[in-house]
Write an enzyme that holds these catalytic residues in place. Structure first.
Site, PDB file in Angstrom:
ATOM      1  N   LEU A  88       0.821  -1.212   0.000  1.00  0.00           N
ATOM      2  CA  LEU A  88       0.000   0.000   0.000  1.00  0.00           C
ATOM      3  C   LEU A  88       0.854   1.260   0.000  1.00  0.00           C
ATOM      4  CD1 LEU A  88      -2.747  -1.157   2.540  1.00  0.00           C
ATOM      5  CD2 LEU A  88      -2.730  -1.338   0.041  1.00  0.00           C
ATOM      6  N   HIS A  89       0.391   2.253  -0.755  1.00  0.00           N
ATOM      7  CA  HIS A  89       1.098   3.524  -0.886  1.00  0.00           C
ATOM      8  C   HIS A  89       0.054   4.638  -0.922  1.00  0.00           C
ATOM      9  CE1 HIS A  89      -0.335   3.190  -4.938  1.00  0.00           C
ATOM     10  NE2 HIS A  89       0.378   2.093  -5.157  1.00  0.00           N
ATOM     11  N   HIS A 134      -3.202   4.222  -2.810  1.00  0.00           N
ATOM     12  CA  HIS A 134      -4.252   3.505  -2.063  1.00  0.00           C
ATOM     13  C   HIS A 134      -4.789   4.402  -0.958  1.00  0.00           C
ATOM     14  CE1 HIS A 134      -1.604   0.089  -3.483  1.00  0.00           C
ATOM     15  NE2 HIS A 134      -2.774  -0.263  -3.973  1.00  0.00           N
ATOM     16  N   GLN A 191      -4.664 -12.330 -12.918  1.00  0.00           N
ATOM     17  CA  GLN A 191      -4.560 -11.122 -13.741  1.00  0.00           C
ATOM     18  C   GLN A 191      -3.147 -10.824 -14.210  1.00  0.00           C
ATOM     19  OE1 GLN A 191      -6.100  -8.632 -10.343  1.00  0.00           O
ATOM     20  NE2 GLN A 191      -4.795  -7.092 -11.251  1.00  0.00           N
ATOM     21  N   GLY A 227      -9.183   3.261  -8.246  1.00  0.00           N
ATOM     22  CA  GLY A 227      -8.460   4.451  -8.687  1.00  0.00           C
ATOM     23  C   GLY A 227      -8.679   4.730 -10.162  1.00  0.00           C
ATOM     24  N   LYS A 276      -6.485   5.952 -12.003  1.00  0.00           N
ATOM     25  CA  LYS A 276      -5.247   5.659 -12.743  1.00  0.00           C
ATOM     26  C   LYS A 276      -5.463   4.413 -13.613  1.00  0.00           C
ATOM     27  CE  LYS A 276      -1.535   3.500 -11.214  1.00  0.00           C
ATOM     28  NZ  LYS A 276      -1.184   2.482 -12.225  1.00  0.00           N
TER      29      LYS A 276
HETATM   30  O1  PAF Z   1      -5.963  -2.555  -8.924  1.00  0.00           O
HETATM   31  C1  PAF Z   1      -5.638  -3.568  -8.271  1.00  0.00           C
HETATM   32  O2  PAF Z   1      -4.870  -3.508  -7.301  1.00  0.00           O
HETATM   33  C2  PAF Z   1      -6.191  -4.932  -8.662  1.00  0.00           C
HETATM   34  O3  PAF Z   1      -6.362  -4.977 -10.039  1.00  0.00           O
HETATM   35  C3  PAF Z   1      -7.499  -5.314  -7.943  1.00  0.00           C
HETATM   36  C4  PAF Z   1      -8.622  -4.334  -8.267  1.00  0.00           C
HETATM   37  C5  PAF Z   1      -7.260  -5.352  -6.464  1.00  0.00           C
HETATM   38  C6  PAF Z   1      -7.973  -6.703  -8.382  1.00  0.00           C
HETATM   39  O4  PAF Z   1      -7.045  -7.695  -8.101  1.00  0.00           O
END
Ligand code: PAF
Length: 293
Positions: free
Chosen positions: A35-36, A39, A63, A149, A151
């Site tokens: 986290l930064h 977030h 992903q 976000g 971004k």
């Molecule tokens: O943006 C992210 O950090 C990821 O794509 C998410 C939304 C947590 C899904 O794994």
């Protein structure tokens, strides 16, 4: 520590059952950890708008494509818990793979046209894998709101479409990108950059702002703003461009003519690091007025 760490959906549901109260709004900020301040922007916004705030931390293998950074993706749960504690998050949901997906490969979410352009062709399967994780998270805790976000604009668009298609009673909130002072969008991947690369990285936002300027000046042909932004990127010989497009802000399709708000979005490589960013662009009033005649 007062932030509740839940490893299973049952633990989380028990916790929410206790604290939710009548009509309390439950907010979710889905993350992959590390986290930064980016977030932080999501968490601060959600904290101000929700009664109970859950941050999920799950590095989702579905992903990441072959050769992408799944293995080296930073995993910093201890620090993330402190980050959440300081920002008054109520619970962190950090499930294992088995917990989130069960013991078989989940049915992948079909993300359709929203994923056709921009990052879609460069990261086959990414949006489907991302949406599959988010859908499982939504099923685990049934939040009232979820925060993403801007971004990751295409991700936000994919999630909005998934929620609309399934008529899920979840409000999706897009949160403005938090940036370094030179304009670089804050991202977990910035930490991969060497100090020289970090210096170069500011060119991405600079280029997109040039596109925004051209559009704001009244250039209705998207290729004009696009070409101007690409010329800025070309000034940095170490930058490799995956794409730079002017797209509709909702369906992520490149536009032929600028007749309303659009987004200039790009992905570039600097060394081994891929960076994305986008900016909102508004056509000039003058151009709009002349069209309205
Ligand atoms: O943006 C992210 O950090 C990821 O794509 C998410 C939304 C947590 C899904 O794994």
């Amino acid at each position: 520590m007062s932030v509740e760490l839940c490893r299973t959906a049952d633990q989380l549901r028990n916790y929410l059952g206790k604290v939710r109260g009548e009509g309390g709004i439950v907010g979710l900020v889905p993350t992959m950890g590390a986290l930064h301040e980016g977030h932080g922007a999501l968490i601060d916004r959600a904290r101000g708008e929700c009664d109970v705030l859950v941050v999920s931390i799950f590095v989702n293998p579905l992903q990441f494509g072959e050769g992408e950074d799944y293995d080296r993706y930073p995993r910093t749960l201890g620090e993330d818990l402190v980050f959440c504690e300081v920002r008054k998050v109520d619970a962190v949901f950090a499930p294992s793979m088995e917990e989130l997906y069960g013991d078989r490969k989940p049915e992948m979410v079909d993300v359709g046209v929203v994923a056709e352009h921009l990052c879609g062709p460069f990261r086959p399967g990414h949006f489907s894998g991302m949406a599959t994780a988010v859908l499982s998270l939504f099923a685990s805790l049934a939040p009232d709101r979820a925060y993403f976000g801007e971004k990751d604009l295409q991700q936000l668009a994919v999630i909005r479409r998934m929620v609309a298609d399934r008529i899920l009673p979840i409000e999706i909130v897009g949160v403005e990108t938090r940036r370094e002072t030179d304009g670089l969008a804050i991202s977990s991947r910035n930490q991969y950059l060497s100090s020289d690369e970090r210096h170069v990285a500011a060119v991405l936002n600079r280029a997109l702002r040039v596109a925004r300027q051209r559009i704001g000046d009244g250039d209705r042909d998207p290729q004009v703003g696009r070409a101007a932004a690409l010329r800025v990127l070309e000034l940095e010989p170490t930058v490799r461009v995956d794409y730079l497009e002017i797209v509709d802000p909702y369906d992520m399709q490149p536009v032929d003519e600028i007749t309303g708000p659009v987004r200039a979005a790009a992905a570039i490589w600097i060394g081994q690091t891929r960076l994305i960013d986008n900016v909102a662009c508004e056509p000039a009033r003058k151009a709009r007025r002349s069209r309205e005649k």
